[in-house]
Design a protein around this motif. Structure first.
Motif, PDB file in Angstrom:
ATOM      1  N   GLN A  97       4.448  -2.581 -10.098  1.00 57.21           N
ATOM      2  CA  GLN A  97       3.264  -2.266 -10.705  1.00 57.21           C
ATOM      3  C   GLN A  97       2.800  -3.236 -11.774  1.00 57.21           C
ATOM      4  OE1 GLN A  97       1.353   0.226  -9.287  1.00 57.21           O
ATOM      5  NE2 GLN A  97       2.919   0.058  -7.809  1.00 57.21           N
ATOM      6  N   ASP A  98       3.591  -3.936 -12.267  1.00 58.88           N
ATOM      7  CA  ASP A  98       3.176  -5.104 -13.258  1.00 58.88           C
ATOM      8  C   ASP A  98       2.827  -6.444 -12.931  1.00 58.88           C
ATOM      9  OD1 ASP A  98       3.910  -2.953 -15.377  1.00 58.88           O
ATOM     10  OD2 ASP A  98       5.951  -3.746 -15.292  1.00 58.88           O
ATOM     11  N   ALA A  99       2.842  -6.656 -11.520  1.00 59.47           N
ATOM     12  CA  ALA A  99       2.507  -8.048 -10.984  1.00 59.47           C
ATOM     13  C   ALA A  99       1.143  -7.899 -10.692  1.00 59.47           C
ATOM     14  CB  ALA A  99       3.408  -8.023  -9.587  1.00 59.47           C
ATOM     15  N   PRO A 100       0.438  -8.997 -11.245  1.00 53.82           N
ATOM     16  CA  PRO A 100      -1.069  -9.170 -11.014  1.00 53.82           C
ATOM     17  C   PRO A 100      -1.538  -8.986  -9.619  1.00 53.82           C
ATOM     18  CG  PRO A 100       0.047 -10.830 -12.391  1.00 53.82           C
ATOM     19  CD  PRO A 100       0.914  -9.981 -12.049  1.00 53.82           C
ATOM     20  N   ILE A 101      -0.952  -9.412  -8.723  1.00 56.40           N
ATOM     21  CA  ILE A 101      -1.235  -9.163  -7.259  1.00 56.40           C
ATOM     22  C   ILE A 101      -1.426  -7.881  -6.906  1.00 56.40           C
ATOM     23  CG2 ILE A 101       1.247  -9.504  -6.309  1.00 56.40           C
ATOM     24  CD1 ILE A 101      -1.742 -11.647  -4.912  1.00 56.40           C
ATOM     25  N   THR A 102      -0.544  -7.037  -7.491  1.00 55.56           N
ATOM     26  CA  THR A 102      -0.510  -5.558  -7.180  1.00 55.56           C
ATOM     27  C   THR A 102      -1.959  -5.012  -6.872  1.00 55.56           C
ATOM     28  OG1 THR A 102       1.550  -5.180  -8.314  1.00 55.56           O
ATOM     29  CG2 THR A 102       0.393  -3.106  -7.684  1.00 55.56           C
ATOM     30  N   LYS A 103      -2.891  -5.353  -7.828  1.00 53.86           N
ATOM     31  CA  LYS A 103      -4.505  -4.905  -7.749  1.00 53.86           C
ATOM     32  C   LYS A 103      -5.005  -5.386  -6.620  1.00 53.86           C
ATOM     33  CE  LYS A 103      -5.554  -4.326 -12.710  1.00 53.86           C
ATOM     34  NZ  LYS A 103      -4.153  -4.335 -13.347  1.00 53.86           N
ATOM     35  N   GLN A 104      -4.481  -6.448  -5.763  1.00 53.53           N
ATOM     36  CA  GLN A 104      -5.220  -6.809  -4.614  1.00 53.53           C
ATOM     37  C   GLN A 104      -4.484  -6.454  -3.597  1.00 53.53           C
ATOM     38  OE1 GLN A 104      -4.576  -9.678  -6.737  1.00 53.53           O
ATOM     39  NE2 GLN A 104      -6.402  -9.686  -7.527  1.00 53.53           N
ATOM     40  N   VAL A 105      -3.145  -6.098  -3.754  1.00 61.01           N
ATOM     41  CA  VAL A 105      -2.260  -5.762  -2.296  1.00 61.01           C
ATOM     42  C   VAL A 105      -2.427  -4.373  -2.196  1.00 61.01           C
ATOM     43  CG1 VAL A 105       0.094  -5.430  -1.643  1.00 61.01           C
ATOM     44  CG2 VAL A 105      -0.751  -7.715  -2.581  1.00 61.01           C
ATOM     45  N   MET A 106      -2.380  -3.520  -3.209  1.00 60.86           N
ATOM     46  CA  MET A 106      -2.400  -1.820  -2.957  1.00 60.86           C
ATOM     47  C   MET A 106      -3.794  -1.472  -2.303  1.00 60.86           C
ATOM     48  SD  MET A 106      -0.275   0.540  -3.589  1.00 60.86           S
ATOM     49  CE  MET A 106       0.737   0.514  -4.974  1.00 60.86           C
ATOM     50  N   PRO A 107      -4.800  -2.127  -2.542  1.00 52.90           N
ATOM     51  CA  PRO A 107      -5.990  -1.400  -1.895  1.00 52.90           C
ATOM     52  C   PRO A 107      -5.765  -1.756  -0.445  1.00 52.90           C
ATOM     53  CG  PRO A 107      -6.734  -2.427  -3.799  1.00 52.90           C
ATOM     54  CD  PRO A 107      -5.065  -2.823  -3.663  1.00 52.90           C
ATOM     55  N   LEU A 108      -5.113  -2.895   0.028  1.00 50.79           N
ATOM     56  CA  LEU A 108      -5.023  -3.347   1.425  1.00 50.79           C
ATOM     57  C   LEU A 108      -3.955  -2.461   2.182  1.00 50.79           C
ATOM     58  CD1 LEU A 108      -5.227  -7.233   1.031  1.00 50.79           C
ATOM     59  CD2 LEU A 108      -6.887  -5.793   2.251  1.00 50.79           C
ATOM     60  N   TYR A 109      -2.847  -2.080   1.332  1.00 53.00           N
ATOM     61  CA  TYR A 109      -2.119  -1.062   1.962  1.00 53.00           C
ATOM     62  C   TYR A 109      -2.555   0.120   2.019  1.00 53.00           C
ATOM     63  CZ  TYR A 109       2.155  -4.091   1.049  1.00 53.00           C
ATOM     64  OH  TYR A 109       3.055  -5.177   0.964  1.00 53.00           O
ATOM     65  N   ASP A 110      -3.533   0.684   1.220  1.00 51.50           N
ATOM     66  CA  ASP A 110      -4.261   2.060   1.494  1.00 51.50           C
ATOM     67  C   ASP A 110      -4.958   2.065   2.470  1.00 51.50           C
ATOM     68  OD1 ASP A 110      -3.109   3.572  -0.791  1.00 51.50           O
ATOM     69  OD2 ASP A 110      -4.797   2.769  -2.217  1.00 51.50           O
ATOM     70  N   PHE A 111      -5.792   0.938   2.772  1.00 48.44           N
ATOM     71  CA  PHE A 111      -6.757   0.743   3.930  1.00 48.44           C
ATOM     72  C   PHE A 111      -5.751   0.762   5.117  1.00 48.44           C
ATOM     73  CE2 PHE A 111      -8.589  -1.823   7.210  1.00 48.44           C
ATOM     74  CZ  PHE A 111      -9.887  -1.026   7.310  1.00 48.44           C
ATOM     75  N   VAL A 112      -4.775   0.173   5.238  1.00 50.11           N
ATOM     76  CA  VAL A 112      -4.023   0.198   6.336  1.00 50.11           C
ATOM     77  C   VAL A 112      -3.574   1.613   6.675  1.00 50.11           C
ATOM     78  CG1 VAL A 112      -1.770  -0.762   7.406  1.00 50.11           C
ATOM     79  CG2 VAL A 112      -3.066  -2.556   6.189  1.00 50.11           C
ATOM     80  N   TYR A 113      -3.067   2.353   5.631  1.00 52.55           N
ATOM     81  CA  TYR A 113      -2.452   3.586   5.863  1.00 52.55           C
ATOM     82  C   TYR A 113      -3.607   4.375   6.581  1.00 52.55           C
ATOM     83  CZ  TYR A 113       0.244   7.696   4.805  1.00 52.55           C
ATOM     84  OH  TYR A 113       0.936   8.919   5.082  1.00 52.55           O
ATOM     85  N   HIS A 114      -4.881   4.386   5.728  1.00 60.91           N
ATOM     86  CA  HIS A 114      -5.733   5.000   6.265  1.00 60.91           C
ATOM     87  C   HIS A 114      -6.245   4.662   7.705  1.00 60.91           C
ATOM     88  CE1 HIS A 114      -9.666   7.247   6.209  1.00 60.91           C
ATOM     89  NE2 HIS A 114     -10.106   6.491   6.582  1.00 60.91           N
ATOM     90  N   ALA A 115      -6.362   3.722   8.217  1.00 56.33           N
ATOM     91  CA  ALA A 115      -6.493   3.043   9.441  1.00 56.33           C
ATOM     92  C   ALA A 115      -5.646   3.570  10.329  1.00 56.33           C
ATOM     93  CB  ALA A 115      -6.546   1.418   9.472  1.00 56.33           C
ATOM     94  N   LEU A 116      -4.232   3.650   9.869  1.00 57.86           N
ATOM     95  CA  LEU A 116      -3.291   4.365  10.922  1.00 57.86           C
ATOM     96  C   LEU A 116      -3.470   5.922  11.164  1.00 57.86           C
ATOM     97  CD1 LEU A 116      -0.153   2.265   9.400  1.00 57.86           C
ATOM     98  CD2 LEU A 116      -1.193   2.145  11.766  1.00 57.86           C
ATOM     99  N   THR A 117      -4.001   6.412   9.951  1.00 57.70           N
ATOM    100  CA  THR A 117      -4.233   7.988  10.239  1.00 57.70           C
ATOM    101  C   THR A 117      -5.490   8.059  11.224  1.00 57.70           C
ATOM    102  OG1 THR A 117      -3.465   8.335   8.022  1.00 57.70           O
ATOM    103  CG2 THR A 117      -5.112  10.053   8.999  1.00 57.70           C
ATOM    104  N   GLN A 118      -6.469   7.188  10.858  1.00 59.13           N
ATOM    105  CA  GLN A 118      -7.482   7.509  11.830  1.00 59.13           C
ATOM    106  C   GLN A 118      -7.301   7.191  13.202  1.00 59.13           C
ATOM    107  OE1 GLN A 118     -10.517   8.748  10.987  1.00 59.13           O
ATOM    108  NE2 GLN A 118      -9.251   9.317   9.147  1.00 59.13           N
TER     109      GLN A 118
END
Length: 132
Positions: free
Chosen positions: A69-90
């Motif tokens: 959570q302290d890594a700067p890249i987390t702010k870019q990666v987490m939304p992509l993981y969220d998107f993938v999770y949602h896409a899988l649900t759909q």
């Protein structure tokens, strides 16, 4: 007997892998399960599709939980993981192969990038070892 040897090999691979290699294994697992979910979707095997998508979602959750959570890249990666999770649900709920494909493309990009990171790190380590 051969299966037991394979299982021992698999367990040893996981137990001796670096954190970077474990992450790569997770990405590869995602892609494998997405491929299996797509095949099950094509075969109208809804139970198997559901199982494979749930396995993929479990991996995505693990990747999210273990993200620094302290890594700067987390702010870019987490939304992509969220998107993938949602896409899988759909994909699961609506039997939507386009959503499954979007998830696959993103996870494949993550996997390919991670493979390159590991490769560059190995080059860096071996290069330093030769100079030391």
């Amino acid at each position: 007997m051969a299966y037991q040897q394979y299982q021992a090999y698999q367990n040893n691979s996981v137990n001796t892998a670096t954190p970077a290699e474990l992450t790569l294994m997770l990405y590869n697992g995602c892609l494998k399960f997405i491929k299996q979910a797509k095949k099950a979707m094509e075969d109208n095997n809804y139970q198997r599709k559901n199982e494979m998508i749930q396995k993929t979602q479990n991996i995505i959750r693990e990747l999210m939980v273990t993200l620094d959570q302290d890594a700067p890249i987390t702010k870019q990666v987490m939304p992509l993981y969220d998107f993938v999770y949602h896409a899988l649900t759909q994909a699961n709920v609506k039997n939507d192969s386009d959503q499954l494909e979007q998830a696959r493309e993103i996870m494949e990009d993550f996997r390919n990038t991670w493979q390159e990171v590991i490769k560059q790190e190995r080059i860096r380590q071996h290069g330093q070892g030769a100079n030391a």
